[in-house]
Design a protein around this motif. Structure first.
Motif, PDB file in Angstrom:
ATOM      1  N   ALA A 124     -14.926  -3.478  35.621  1.00 46.14           N
ATOM      2  CA  ALA A 124     -14.728  -2.586  36.642  1.00 46.14           C
ATOM      3  C   ALA A 124     -15.457  -1.364  35.623  1.00 46.14           C
ATOM      4  O   ALA A 124     -15.790  -0.120  37.029  1.00 46.14           O
ATOM      5  N   ARG A 125     -15.846  -1.215  34.817  1.00 42.31           N
ATOM      6  CA  ARG A 125     -16.398   0.314  34.316  1.00 42.31           C
ATOM      7  C   ARG A 125     -18.226  -0.285  34.626  1.00 42.31           C
ATOM      8  O   ARG A 125     -18.726   0.966  35.428  1.00 42.31           O
ATOM      9  N   VAL A 126     -18.848  -0.827  35.111  1.00 36.64           N
ATOM     10  CA  VAL A 126     -20.028  -1.062  35.581  1.00 36.64           C
ATOM     11  C   VAL A 126     -20.174  -1.223  37.495  1.00 36.64           C
ATOM     12  O   VAL A 126     -21.168  -1.405  37.528  1.00 36.64           O
TER      13      VAL A 126
ATOM     14  N   VAL B   1     -19.495 -14.052  31.856  1.00 33.96           N
ATOM     15  CA  VAL B   1     -19.470 -13.188  30.886  1.00 33.96           C
ATOM     16  C   VAL B   1     -18.499 -13.515  29.767  1.00 33.96           C
ATOM     17  O   VAL B   1     -18.700 -13.570  28.734  1.00 33.96           O
ATOM     18  N   GLU B   2     -17.101 -14.081  30.164  1.00 33.87           N
ATOM     19  CA  GLU B   2     -16.115 -14.615  28.790  1.00 33.87           C
ATOM     20  C   GLU B   2     -17.463 -16.238  28.407  1.00 33.87           C
ATOM     21  O   GLU B   2     -16.698 -16.334  27.293  1.00 33.87           O
ATOM     22  N   LEU B   3     -17.711 -17.033  29.111  1.00 35.06           N
ATOM     23  CA  LEU B   3     -18.547 -18.049  28.327  1.00 35.06           C
ATOM     24  C   LEU B   3     -19.104 -17.130  27.485  1.00 35.06           C
ATOM     25  O   LEU B   3     -19.142 -17.890  26.516  1.00 35.06           O
ATOM     26  N   ALA B   4     -19.644 -16.744  27.447  1.00 40.36           N
ATOM     27  CA  ALA B   4     -20.873 -15.414  26.344  1.00 40.36           C
ATOM     28  C   ALA B   4     -20.116 -15.117  24.823  1.00 40.36           C
ATOM     29  O   ALA B   4     -19.933 -15.528  24.195  1.00 40.36           O
ATOM     30  N   LEU B   5     -18.570 -15.107  25.479  1.00 39.71           N
ATOM     31  CA  LEU B   5     -18.197 -13.767  23.998  1.00 39.71           C
ATOM     32  C   LEU B   5     -17.201 -15.158  23.696  1.00 39.71           C
ATOM     33  O   LEU B   5     -17.027 -15.195  22.349  1.00 39.71           O
ATOM     34  N   GLU B   6     -17.181 -16.331  24.534  1.00 44.02           N
ATOM     35  CA  GLU B   6     -16.412 -17.393  23.851  1.00 44.02           C
ATOM     36  C   GLU B   6     -17.333 -18.760  22.826  1.00 44.02           C
ATOM     37  O   GLU B   6     -16.747 -18.687  21.636  1.00 44.02           O
ATOM     38  N   VAL B   7     -18.556 -18.295  23.080  1.00 40.63           N
ATOM     39  CA  VAL B   7     -19.632 -19.013  22.575  1.00 40.63           C
ATOM     40  C   VAL B   7     -19.805 -18.743  21.334  1.00 40.63           C
ATOM     41  O   VAL B   7     -19.822 -18.876  20.409  1.00 40.63           O
ATOM     42  N   ALA B   8     -19.851 -16.914  21.275  1.00 36.89           N
ATOM     43  CA  ALA B   8     -19.832 -16.284  20.012  1.00 36.89           C
ATOM     44  C   ALA B   8     -18.504 -15.430  19.429  1.00 36.89           C
ATOM     45  O   ALA B   8     -18.558 -15.447  18.066  1.00 36.89           O
ATOM     46  N   GLY B   9     -17.853 -16.465  19.771  1.00 39.26           N
ATOM     47  CA  GLY B   9     -15.984 -16.614  19.228  1.00 39.26           C
ATOM     48  C   GLY B   9     -14.954 -15.506  19.074  1.00 39.26           C
ATOM     49  O   GLY B   9     -14.079 -15.765  18.672  1.00 39.26           O
ATOM     50  N   THR B  10     -14.972 -15.005  20.414  1.00 39.48           N
ATOM     51  CA  THR B  10     -14.495 -14.285  20.947  1.00 39.48           C
ATOM     52  C   THR B  10     -13.005 -14.836  21.103  1.00 39.48           C
ATOM     53  O   THR B  10     -13.126 -15.574  22.342  1.00 39.48           O
ATOM     54  N   ALA B  11     -12.016 -14.734  21.389  1.00 36.81           N
ATOM     55  CA  ALA B  11     -11.295 -15.698  22.037  1.00 36.81           C
ATOM     56  C   ALA B  11     -10.520 -15.416  23.029  1.00 36.81           C
ATOM     57  O   ALA B  11     -10.783 -14.397  23.279  1.00 36.81           O
TER      58      ALA B  11
ATOM     59  N   ALA C 209     -25.270  -9.640  27.990  1.00 32.08           N
ATOM     60  CA  ALA C 209     -25.383  -9.650  26.660  1.00 32.08           C
ATOM     61  C   ALA C 209     -24.947  -8.642  25.581  1.00 32.08           C
ATOM     62  O   ALA C 209     -24.510  -8.793  24.324  1.00 32.08           O
ATOM     63  N   LEU C 210     -24.469  -7.556  26.646  1.00 30.82           N
ATOM     64  CA  LEU C 210     -23.894  -6.294  25.905  1.00 30.82           C
ATOM     65  C   LEU C 210     -22.751  -6.844  25.359  1.00 30.82           C
ATOM     66  O   LEU C 210     -22.720  -5.951  23.679  1.00 30.82           O
ATOM     67  N   LEU C 211     -21.825  -7.539  25.580  1.00 30.67           N
ATOM     68  CA  LEU C 211     -20.152  -7.566  24.676  1.00 30.67           C
ATOM     69  C   LEU C 211     -20.087  -8.614  24.300  1.00 30.67           C
ATOM     70  O   LEU C 211     -19.394  -8.398  23.670  1.00 30.67           O
ATOM     71  N   THR C 212     -21.575  -9.178  23.644  1.00 35.40           N
ATOM     72  CA  THR C 212     -21.600 -10.710  23.089  1.00 35.40           C
ATOM     73  C   THR C 212     -21.550  -9.764  21.423  1.00 35.40           C
ATOM     74  O   THR C 212     -22.377  -8.494  21.335  1.00 35.40           O
ATOM     75  N   PRO C 213     -20.438 -10.138  20.562  1.00 30.83           N
ATOM     76  CA  PRO C 213     -20.413  -9.402  19.689  1.00 30.83           C
ATOM     77  C   PRO C 213     -21.470  -9.941  18.171  1.00 30.83           C
ATOM     78  O   PRO C 213     -20.799 -10.033  17.167  1.00 30.83           O
ATOM     79  N   ARG C 214     -22.805  -9.639  18.414  1.00 28.75           N
ATOM     80  CA  ARG C 214     -23.956  -9.738  18.048  1.00 28.75           C
ATOM     81  C   ARG C 214     -24.534  -8.525  17.972  1.00 28.75           C
ATOM     82  O   ARG C 214     -24.494  -8.360  18.610  1.00 28.75           O
ATOM     83  N   SER C 215     -24.831  -8.483  16.631  1.00 29.59           N
ATOM     84  CA  SER C 215     -25.606  -7.217  16.594  1.00 29.59           C
ATOM     85  C   SER C 215     -27.101  -6.632  16.584  1.00 29.59           C
ATOM     86  O   SER C 215     -27.219  -5.771  16.962  1.00 29.59           O
TER      87      SER C 215
ATOM     88  N   ARG D 296     -11.272 -11.729  28.070  1.00 24.16           N
ATOM     89  CA  ARG D 296     -10.657 -11.830  29.115  1.00 24.16           C
ATOM     90  C   ARG D 296     -10.279 -10.475  29.797  1.00 24.16           C
ATOM     91  O   ARG D 296     -11.520  -9.731  30.728  1.00 24.16           O
ATOM     92  N   GLU D 297      -9.796 -10.287  29.217  1.00 24.52           N
ATOM     93  CA  GLU D 297      -9.365  -8.677  28.733  1.00 24.52           C
ATOM     94  C   GLU D 297     -11.402  -7.618  28.818  1.00 24.52           C
ATOM     95  O   GLU D 297     -10.982  -6.801  29.784  1.00 24.52           O
ATOM     96  N   LEU D 298     -11.390  -8.232  28.217  1.00 21.33           N
ATOM     97  CA  LEU D 298     -13.326  -7.045  27.893  1.00 21.33           C
ATOM     98  C   LEU D 298     -14.166  -7.211  29.472  1.00 21.33           C
ATOM     99  O   LEU D 298     -14.300  -6.134  29.658  1.00 21.33           O
ATOM    100  N   THR D 299     -13.452  -8.767  29.430  1.00 17.99           N
ATOM    101  CA  THR D 299     -15.124  -8.842  30.299  1.00 17.99           C
ATOM    102  C   THR D 299     -14.179  -7.787  31.804  1.00 17.99           C
ATOM    103  O   THR D 299     -15.064  -7.279  32.533  1.00 17.99           O
ATOM    104  N   GLY D 300     -12.907  -8.016  32.403  1.00 19.95           N
ATOM    105  CA  GLY D 300     -12.309  -6.741  33.271  1.00 19.95           C
ATOM    106  C   GLY D 300     -12.961  -6.003  33.107  1.00 19.95           C
ATOM    107  O   GLY D 300     -13.168  -4.902  33.968  1.00 19.95           O
TER     108      GLY D 300
END
Lengths: 257, 254
Positions: A121-123, A98-108, A149-155, A113-117
């Motif tokens: 837990a939420r799901v 999950v973190e990799l997908a976010l990183e590729v999309a440019g998330t720090a 995909a849901l967490l990836t910051p793209r519209s 890591r925080e968002l993924t964690g």
């Protein structure tokens, strides 16, 4: 208001000269902001090709693709994507994927890591966070793939037959799960499926493609209230629409050769 | 535990049977020690000259480890670069294959002539011999990642570096380790050849000396140690592989 996705008169041809095959024959449709649109069509109608075009991996022969109002024809990196096979990297843990997908999309990294964690837990997947994908069942892998995909910051989220490879029961559970998650977090979604029921259950609008060379033969607003549940299947209107789309799809099919 | 023993027993029994037949043949045909010593005589000889033998063994270990590490590093870098720069791969790859067909028995004396009797020509020889299987394994691994995963990475807009670092490189690791294992065996035997060709220490030198003096038990002792070295290096790499590649489902007994 700009649409999340606009596909304008897109043509795609493979091969050259006499051997050329027209796959897309001028496809146009749009996905509005926060709208769930399903793309349905007979197999071989070029749905996957359309995704490759939207993802920027292929160039259309003619036509234009806009994401968030910007022309992105042939450009990569504008969509969040969930493929048919979960496609989790086997050497990364569930959280790592999950973190990799976010990183590729440019998330720090820290933020990813925080968002993924918190989302794992939420799901209810937090106990799998440190596991490698091969220990997960097919359904679980698809949950991780969807979350990614849901967490990836793209519209725009593009889901390519995400439940096609699952067994019937798991598939139903996944549809419910996705429905709940999506209704709580309305994102713009383009969803490819073979299943008319699935399209009716999940989407706001359905775009029906003809056999290749594909064109849009029908667009239809799904009239059911949200939040929805599986009780929808007993609704007479549900069955009427199902019949109608089915008839249209069979018509779009070329006569038996 | 039971299944582990079931795997260890058959080769162990075969080994013991082989040694017994060997020893038996030497005894039965009354073969002279300088002609063919029995395993007992080899071990006896090894123990009686152990301090000297160990000095030579230590020299060979040092040379092998130095050559192997540098060769592995060269192999990994060459494999990675050739993968990343496709045009270089097309032009240089045939040359690399060609270079592997030069017999080291011809190359060794040339290297000694060019670089003298020191450490350098020996290390160079080992590097030349062992970088090739490593870089080939590396390239194959890098070029053959799962097309579905590749499509996913491209669809989400991953750049070349992300694809290399997160998809191709991890996928190439098991291939790389196969290459390293092959190169490990090569590097020990090349070290022996290098020492044979021009040295005043090491197992290769010791073997040459002993064989010229018709001291077969010593030659056999050196061979025994060479095999042990080769297998140890192989084992260390296999352990490193298990430690580094943890994501694969453990195969039965694998």
């Amino acid at each position: 208001m700009t649409s999340a996705l606009e596909v304008r008169e897109v043509h795609k041809r493979f091969g050259r000269g006499g051997a050329a095959v027209d796959v897309l024959g001028g496809v146009s449709f749009a996905v509005e902001e926060g709208e769930f649109v399903s793309l349905i069509g007979p197999s071989g109608s070029g749905k996957s090709t359309l995704f490759q075009l939207i993802g920027g991996l292929e160039q259309p022969h003619k036509g234009e693709i806009r994401i968030g109002g910007q022309v992105t024809t042939g450009q990569r990196g504008h969509i969040a994507y969930m493929p048919q096979q979960a496609s989790l990297l086997p050497w990364l843990t569930v959280a790592g994927n999950v973190e990799l997908a976010l990183e590729v999309a440019g998330t720090a990294r820290e933020e990813a890591r925080e968002l993924t964690g918190s989302w794992l837990a939420r799901v209810g997947l937090e106990s799998y966070a440190g596991e490698y994908p091969h220990v997960l069942s097919g359904g679980m892998q698809q949950r991780v793939s969807f979350l990614r995909a849901l967490l990836t910051p793209r519209s725009l989220m593009c889901l390519d037959e995400p439940f096609g490879a699952l067994d019937a029961l798991t598939r139903m559970q996944m549809q419910q799960w996705l429905l709940k998650l999506w209704e709580a977090n309305r994102r713009s979604v383009l969803f490819v499926t073979h299943s008319i029921e699935e399209a009716l259950l999940l989407s706001d609008r359905i775009v029906v493609l003809s056999a290749s060379p594909a064109v849009v033969i029908r667009e239809l607003r799904v009239p059911f209230e949200r939040p929805r549940s599986e009780t929808l299947w007993t609704d007479p209107e549900f069955n009427r629409l199902k019949q109608e789309i089915y008839a249209q799809l069979s018509q779009g099919e070329p006569a038996a050769r | 535990m039971g299944s582990k023993w079931a795997k260890v027993w058959p080769p162990l029994m075969a080994m013991i049977a082989f040694l017994l037949v060997w020893q038996g043949a030497v005894f039965f045909f009354r073969l002279e020690k300088w002609f063919l010593p029995g395993p007992a005589a080899v071990v006896q000889e090894a123990i009686s000259i152990w301090p000297r033998l160990w000095e030579h063994t230590a020299a060979t270990i040092r040379l092998t480890l130095l050559g192997f590490s540098l060769g592995a590093l060269t192999g990994i870098i060459v494999g990675g670069l050739l993968h990343l720069v496709k045009r270089v791969k097309l032009s240089v790859y045939p040359l690399l294959v060609l270079s592997q067909n030069i017999p080291i028995i011809a190359l060794g004396p040339l290297l000694v002539m060019w670089f003298g009797f020191g450490l350098l020509p020996k290390v160079l020889l080992i590097i030349l011999v062992c970088f090739f299987p490593i870089s080939v394994a590396m390239m194959i691994g890098l070029a053959n990642s799962d097309p579905r995963l590749m499509n996913y990475m491209q669809m989400i807009g991953a750049n070349k570096w992300h694809i290399f670092r997160r998809l191709e490189l991890p996928h190439a690791l098991p291939y790389l380790f196969s290459g390293l294992k092959i190169a490990a065996a090569y590097s020990v035997t090349s070290a022996i050849v290098a020492e044979w060709l021009g040295s005043s220490k090491g197992l290769g030198y010791f073997m040459q000396l002993s064989s010229k003096g018709f001291m077969a038990p010593r030659v056999f002792a050196a061979v025994l140690i060479t095999i042990t070295l080769s297998m140890s290096l192989f084992g260390i790499i296999a352990l490193a592989e298990r430690w580094i590649i943890r994501w694969q489902p453990r195969k039965e007994g694998g």
